[in-house]
Scaffold this motif. Structure first.
Motif, PDB file in Angstrom:
ATOM      1  N   THR A 273     -66.746   1.701  14.757  1.00 62.33           N
ATOM      2  CA  THR A 273     -66.183   0.384  14.534  1.00 62.33           C
ATOM      3  C   THR A 273     -65.742   0.323  13.071  1.00 62.33           C
ATOM      4  OG1 THR A 273     -66.493  -1.977  14.765  1.00 62.33           O
ATOM      5  CG2 THR A 273     -68.373  -0.740  13.972  1.00 62.33           C
ATOM      6  N   THR A 274     -64.960  -0.691  12.731  1.00 61.09           N
ATOM      7  CA  THR A 274     -64.488  -0.758  11.351  1.00 61.09           C
ATOM      8  C   THR A 274     -65.154  -1.911  10.631  1.00 61.09           C
ATOM      9  OG1 THR A 274     -62.659  -2.052  12.183  1.00 61.09           O
ATOM     10  CG2 THR A 274     -62.203   0.227  11.654  1.00 61.09           C
ATOM     11  N   PRO A 275     -65.264  -1.813   9.313  1.00 63.84           N
ATOM     12  CA  PRO A 275     -65.835  -2.920   8.559  1.00 63.84           C
ATOM     13  C   PRO A 275     -64.852  -4.092   8.508  1.00 63.84           C
ATOM     14  CG  PRO A 275     -65.063  -1.214   7.070  1.00 63.84           C
ATOM     15  CD  PRO A 275     -64.900  -0.685   8.456  1.00 63.84           C
ATOM     16  N   THR A 276     -65.365  -5.291   8.260  1.00 67.46           N
ATOM     17  CA  THR A 276     -64.482  -6.440   8.086  1.00 67.46           C
ATOM     18  C   THR A 276     -63.870  -6.413   6.691  1.00 67.46           C
ATOM     19  OG1 THR A 276     -66.010  -7.630   9.522  1.00 67.46           O
ATOM     20  CG2 THR A 276     -64.347  -8.938   8.439  1.00 67.46           C
ATOM     21  N   THR A 277     -64.695  -6.062   5.710  1.00 66.39           N
ATOM     22  CA  THR A 277     -64.157  -5.880   4.362  1.00 66.39           C
ATOM     23  C   THR A 277     -64.813  -4.659   3.738  1.00 66.39           C
ATOM     24  OG1 THR A 277     -65.885  -7.160   3.300  1.00 66.39           O
ATOM     25  CG2 THR A 277     -63.944  -8.389   3.998  1.00 66.39           C
ATOM     26  N   GLY A 278     -64.266  -4.210   2.619  1.00 68.74           N
ATOM     27  CA  GLY A 278     -64.853  -3.100   1.889  1.00 68.74           C
ATOM     28  C   GLY A 278     -64.366  -1.756   2.376  1.00 68.74           C
ATOM     29  N   GLN A 279     -64.823  -0.721   1.698  1.00 71.73           N
ATOM     30  CA  GLN A 279     -64.439   0.607   2.151  1.00 71.73           C
ATOM     31  C   GLN A 279     -65.523   1.631   1.900  1.00 71.73           C
ATOM     32  OE1 GLN A 279     -61.059   2.170   0.174  1.00 71.73           O
ATOM     33  NE2 GLN A 279     -61.820   1.791  -1.877  1.00 71.73           N
ATOM     34  N   ILE A 280     -65.458   2.702   2.667  1.00 75.27           N
ATOM     35  CA  ILE A 280     -66.413   3.789   2.526  1.00 75.27           C
ATOM     36  C   ILE A 280     -65.615   5.054   2.281  1.00 75.27           C
ATOM     37  CG2 ILE A 280     -68.229   5.113   3.646  1.00 75.27           C
ATOM     38  CD1 ILE A 280     -68.837   2.727   5.352  1.00 75.27           C
ATOM     39  N   LYS A 281     -66.003   5.800   1.239  1.00 77.15           N
ATOM     40  CA  LYS A 281     -65.333   7.072   0.991  1.00 77.15           C
ATOM     41  C   LYS A 281     -66.285   8.194   1.354  1.00 77.15           C
ATOM     42  CE  LYS A 281     -62.833   5.142  -2.900  1.00 77.15           C
ATOM     43  NZ  LYS A 281     -62.988   4.984  -4.354  1.00 77.15           N
ATOM     44  N   ILE A 282     -65.735   9.184   2.007  1.00 78.02           N
ATOM     45  CA  ILE A 282     -66.579  10.234   2.549  1.00 78.02           C
ATOM     46  C   ILE A 282     -66.017  11.591   2.189  1.00 78.02           C
ATOM     47  CG2 ILE A 282     -67.385  11.294   4.685  1.00 78.02           C
ATOM     48  CD1 ILE A 282     -67.175   8.390   5.847  1.00 78.02           C
ATOM     49  N   ARG A 283     -66.917  12.500   1.835  1.00 83.22           N
ATOM     50  CA  ARG A 283     -66.522  13.896   1.651  1.00 83.22           C
ATOM     51  C   ARG A 283     -67.167  14.713   2.745  1.00 83.22           C
ATOM     52  NH1 ARG A 283     -67.477  13.517  -4.029  1.00 83.22           N
ATOM     53  NH2 ARG A 283     -65.448  13.150  -4.901  1.00 83.22           N
ATOM     54  N   GLY A 284     -66.360  15.390   3.515  1.00 80.53           N
ATOM     55  CA  GLY A 284     -66.910  16.275   4.539  1.00 80.53           C
ATOM     56  C   GLY A 284     -66.926  15.637   5.906  1.00 80.53           C
ATOM     57  N   ARG A 285     -67.345  16.429   6.851  1.00 82.63           N
ATOM     58  CA  ARG A 285     -67.317  16.001   8.244  1.00 82.63           C
ATOM     59  C   ARG A 285     -68.603  15.255   8.578  1.00 82.63           C
ATOM     60  NH1 ARG A 285     -66.202  20.265  13.113  1.00 82.63           N
ATOM     61  NH2 ARG A 285     -68.109  21.198  12.337  1.00 82.63           N
ATOM     62  N   ILE A 286     -68.462  14.160   9.307  1.00 85.16           N
ATOM     63  CA  ILE A 286     -69.632  13.389   9.720  1.00 85.16           C
ATOM     64  C   ILE A 286     -69.865  13.597  11.198  1.00 85.16           C
ATOM     65  CG2 ILE A 286     -70.423  11.064  10.238  1.00 85.16           C
ATOM     66  CD1 ILE A 286     -69.718  10.081   7.744  1.00 85.16           C
ATOM     67  N   ALA A 287     -71.104  13.823  11.554  1.00 87.23           N
ATOM     68  CA  ALA A 287     -71.421  13.835  12.977  1.00 87.23           C
ATOM     69  C   ALA A 287     -72.550  12.867  13.181  1.00 87.23           C
ATOM     70  CB  ALA A 287     -71.840  15.220  13.417  1.00 87.23           C
ATOM     71  N   SER A 288     -72.472  12.083  14.247  1.00 88.03           N
ATOM     72  CA  SER A 288     -73.526  11.112  14.436  1.00 88.03           C
ATOM     73  C   SER A 288     -74.270  11.381  15.712  1.00 88.03           C
ATOM     74  CB  SER A 288     -72.947   9.711  14.458  1.00 88.03           C
ATOM     75  OG  SER A 288     -72.088   9.587  15.547  1.00 88.03           O
ATOM     76  N   LEU A 289     -75.503  10.982  15.665  1.00 86.69           N
ATOM     77  CA  LEU A 289     -76.364  11.151  16.820  1.00 86.69           C
ATOM     78  C   LEU A 289     -76.983   9.785  17.029  1.00 86.69           C
ATOM     79  CD1 LEU A 289     -77.308  13.485  18.558  1.00 86.69           C
ATOM     80  CD2 LEU A 289     -79.215  13.745  17.048  1.00 86.69           C
ATOM     81  N   LEU A 290     -76.116   8.822  17.381  1.00 89.19           N
ATOM     82  CA  LEU A 290     -76.587   7.443  17.431  1.00 89.19           C
ATOM     83  C   LEU A 290     -77.495   7.224  18.612  1.00 89.19           C
ATOM     84  CD1 LEU A 290     -73.629   5.237  16.309  1.00 89.19           C
ATOM     85  CD2 LEU A 290     -75.410   6.296  14.991  1.00 89.19           C
TER      86      LEU A 290
ATOM     87  N   SER B 142     -68.822  -5.163   4.474  1.00 87.48           N
ATOM     88  CA  SER B 142     -69.301  -6.325   5.220  1.00 87.48           C
ATOM     89  C   SER B 142     -68.786  -6.224   6.640  1.00 87.48           C
ATOM     90  CB  SER B 142     -68.762  -7.622   4.627  1.00 87.48           C
ATOM     91  OG  SER B 142     -69.192  -7.769   3.308  1.00 87.48           O
ATOM     92  N   LYS B 143     -69.537  -6.813   7.533  1.00 82.41           N
ATOM     93  CA  LYS B 143     -69.101  -6.816   8.921  1.00 82.41           C
ATOM     94  C   LYS B 143     -69.438  -8.158   9.531  1.00 82.41           C
ATOM     95  CE  LYS B 143     -67.762  -5.150  12.861  1.00 82.41           C
ATOM     96  NZ  LYS B 143     -66.401  -4.667  13.079  1.00 82.41           N
ATOM     97  N   GLN B 144     -68.408  -8.783  10.089  1.00 81.88           N
ATOM     98  CA  GLN B 144     -68.636 -10.093  10.685  1.00 81.88           C
ATOM     99  C   GLN B 144     -68.550  -9.999  12.198  1.00 81.88           C
ATOM    100  OE1 GLN B 144     -65.604 -13.187  10.545  1.00 81.88           O
ATOM    101  NE2 GLN B 144     -67.043 -14.465   9.419  1.00 81.88           N
TER     102      GLN B 144
END
Lengths: 418, 286
Positions: free
Chosen positions: A98-115, A12-14
């Motif tokens: 940015t960070t979430p307000t609650t909850g979590q995300i688990k990730i395997r591997g490297r993330i690259a973004s092209l926002l 969640s993100k507030q």
């Protein structure tokens, strides 16, 4: 379940609306005060759903609320939703800006973004310098970039300009270069947001091809956010649908796109049927209702309309597929030219298109009443829509097969010559 | 929070709140190439489309020295501790410039890089570190100018000082870097939400210079009975020590330097704590 590379749990993100000033300072102090006493953040309770068209009572909104989903390795996941659905917020959290307000995300591997295109490009630096800078920002080492340099330049097609400052580039060249760098990094997970909007058709094709390669051949995962339904359709096999910060559905792309488009026309409700509730008495000719019926053999579109005074008019429908390619336009005058002049009364016309001619896709129907010269009496774009699934065609043609016509066994005859 | 199974290995877990000091130095090391490239960018981009290029680094200290010479020496007639006034002022300006450049540049880290930060993740600390590093290059250039002035005076006076005290110079530069970085990241963290500090920093640096023995020797102020006013300033011992290191004249205030060192360590620590807290969410408030 080691096949899952991203696991999103209760994210969640507030956000606080309004401006930063003494009010927010007071809230910050109150929040710190609550935290020091070991209490919960008082402002988390008062968030409301993020619906921008509706003036809410709270100045805190949930841009995302309780999102859960998994992404598997090598999957291309599309994320769709209207403006403000929370797509970009989700990607921002995933790419750790940015960070979430609650909850979590688990990730395997490297993330690259092209926002967005050209992250960290410096206008005064040359293309060459920017490739290195941008690559490093995206997490590549210098040697990695060196090894890929020629490939990137080749992909972007800007060899001639490589030592020119990027501020002299055309916007297309800029995007090409930016996408080139990002596409050649080797993250396990690539996040792409609306980059394909710029660039010419040839480049878009190249970019989509590259993304397909990345997932198909190299087994990497792509998260793709776009409003371009056609691109989502060709590129992804699964889709996540968000609405006002809430999870709606995740599943097969075709299903989700249908669902998404249903919600796009709230006034029509059922996309297969339309009944006009408020009639405009001033219109000489007006659509009353229409109906689509997809049977095993054909698609039947019936149109009911009212003629209020003597008028010359053609009733026509246009069927367009998801990619925006017009499939067919039919008119009531095709059968009987006399039907052009209409006297007052209620009428019905039925158009039947044999199913065998349409390749599996999602189609939209536009209705028009016009005198073919200057007056358009009634016009309703993309009013109804229907889907033809793979099962309805007689051979095993999937949506992935290119073309608007449905391939038929009869179209092929093969014999041994010698 | 559910405990992940033994065999489940996640490379990364994104969570709402961080620990008090959530700094991953290994990660910063992985991004060292980026740090180098940022330094290169700062340097080559700053002088694109200028004719004089890096020569501009000479012009600023020369003019400031001339101004100090006029105001402090000719008009106010403040002595310069038996050191020729021009090298005296120039030495002060060189080390002071390094500090003030570090401070002002790092204090806008978040705001001026919001564009990059908003789109892609990399350890945020890389940027202020690269600022400090690229200012070392500028310091080096200005130090060359100081050196040539020293050589000029050495030829004129037939005396050139070069002794073991020169070994102090790198230490003092690192101290200045630490102080500039520490204060800078504290201010940059605070300005993400409340811009008030941004306004403050502009004139605070200028005022601070007058409270630091840049254009006058500390001994002069002590003689006048205002020594206490300047001794709280952790910058004063560093400036005095820098002059001692370069000219070999006067004495070195070890206690003062220890005070400055402690102050710097505290400031850097506080800075890191605040920075690591703010870097995670600043995109929402900037």
């Amino acid at each position: 379940m080691s096949n899952i590379v991203i696991k999103v749990e209760n994210i969640s993100k507030q956000y606080r609306l309004g401006k930063v000033g003494t009010g927010s300072l007071a809230h910050d102090l109150n929040r710190t005060w609550h935290r020091l006493r070991g209490k919960e953040d008082p402002y988390l309770k008062i968030g409301v759903m993020n619906d921008r068209s509706f003036k809410g009572g709270s100045e805190y909104v949930w841009a995302l609320q309780d999102i859960n989903f998994d992404v598997k390795r090598g999957e291309v996941l599309g994320i769709i939703g209207r403006n403000g659905a929370g797509k970009s917020t989700l990607l921002k959290i995933l790419s750790r800006t940015t960070t979430p307000t609650t909850g979590q995300i688990k990730i395997r591997g490297r993330i690259a973004s092209l926002l967005e295109v050209g992250t960290g490009f410096h206008p005064d630096l040359s293309g060459r310098e920017n490739i290195f800078l941008n690559g490093a920002i995206l997490g590549m080492t210098k040697t990695e970039i060196k090894n890929k340099f020629d490939e990137i330049v080749d992909f972007a097609g800007v060899e001639r300009y490589i030592d020119t400052p990027v501020k002299r580039y055309s916007s297309g060249m800029y995007v090409r270069l930016a996408f080139g760098v990002a596409a050649h990094l080797e993250p396990e997970i690539l996040i792409v947001d609306e980059v394909l909007a710029v660039g010419d058709a040839e480049f878009q094709k190249k970019a989509i091809g590259k993304m397909k390669d990345v997932s198909d051949k190299e087994g990497r995962t792509v998260l793709f956010v776009s409003h371009n339904i056609a691109a989502i359709h060709t590129l992804t096999n699964r889709c996540l649908y968000l609405q006002n910060g809430k999870f709606v559905q995740i599943g097969n792309t075709d299903e989700i796109i249908t669902l998404y488009q249903h919600s796009g026309n709230p006034e029509t409700g059922n996309l297969l049927r339309y009944v006009k509730d408020t009639l405009n008495e001033n219109k000489p000719i007006e659509l009353l209702s229409s109906n689509v019926e997809v049977s095993d053999k054909s698609v039947a579109v019936s149109v009911h309309y009212i003629v209020r005074r003597e008028v010359g008019s053609v009733v026509s429908i246009k069927i367009v597929n998801l990619q925006g390619i017009p499939i067919i336009t039919l008119r009531d005058t095709d059968k009987d030219a006399e039907s052009f002049s209409k006297s007052p009364g209620k009428y019905a016309v039925m158009f039947t298109v044999p199913l065998t001619s349409l390749a599996p896709n999602i189609f939209k129907i536009t209705f028009s009443f016009s005198d073919m010269k200057s007056e358009r009496f009634d016009y309703m774009e993309d009013l109804l829509s229907f889907t033809i699934n793979e099962q309805k065609s007689n051979i095993n043609a999937t949506a992935a097969r290119d073309g608007i016509l449905n391939p038929q066994a009869d179209f092929v005859s093969a014999t041994q010559i010698i | 929070m559910e405990q992940p199974l033994e065999k489940e290995h996640w490379d990364q877990i994104i969570e709402p709140r961080s620990k008090l000091l959530d700094l991953n130095f290994k990660e910063i090391w992985n991004y060292r190439d980026l740090l180098v490239l940022f330094v290169k960018r700062d340097f080559s981009a700053a002088y694109k489309q200028t004719v004089l290029g890096p020569l501009w680094h000479f012009i600023q200290p020369i003019f400031t020295t001339a101004m100090f010479l006029f105001i402090f020496r000719k008009v106010a007639n403040i002595p310069t501790d038996d050191i020729d006034p021009i090298p005296f002022y120039m030495s002060g300006i060189t080390i002071w410039n390094y500090f003030s450049n570090c401070l002002t540049a790092t204090s806008s880290t978040f705001i001026s890089n919001a564009g990059i930060f908003g789109k892609v993740y990399f350890p945020r600390l890389v940027l202020p570190l690269s600022t400090v590093a690229s200012n070392i290059v500028k310091f080096g250039i200005q130090f060359l100018l100081l050196l040539s002035v020293l050589i000029f005076y050495a030829i004129r006076n037939h005396h050139f000082y070069f002794g073991p005290s020169w070994l102090l110079i790198p230490v003092l530069v690192i101290m200045m870097a630490g102080l500039g970085l520490g204060l800078g990241i504290i201010i940059s963290s605070l300005t993400t939400k409340y811009r008030d500090f941004n306004v403050l920093i502009g004139f605070a640096v200028t005022l601070l210079m007058y409270a630091t023995p840049v254009a006058y020797p500390l001994s002069y102020l002590k003689k006048k009975g205002y020594g206490a006013w300047v001794s709280w300033n952790p910058l004063s011992p560093i400036l005095e020590a820098f002059r001692y290191a370069v000219f070999g004249k006067g004495s070195i205030d070890i206690n003062g330097l220890l005070y400055s060192g402690t102050f710097i360590i505290i400031v850097v620590f506080i800075g890191m704590v605040i920075f690591s807290k703010v870097e995670r969410t600043f995109m929402d408030t900037v």
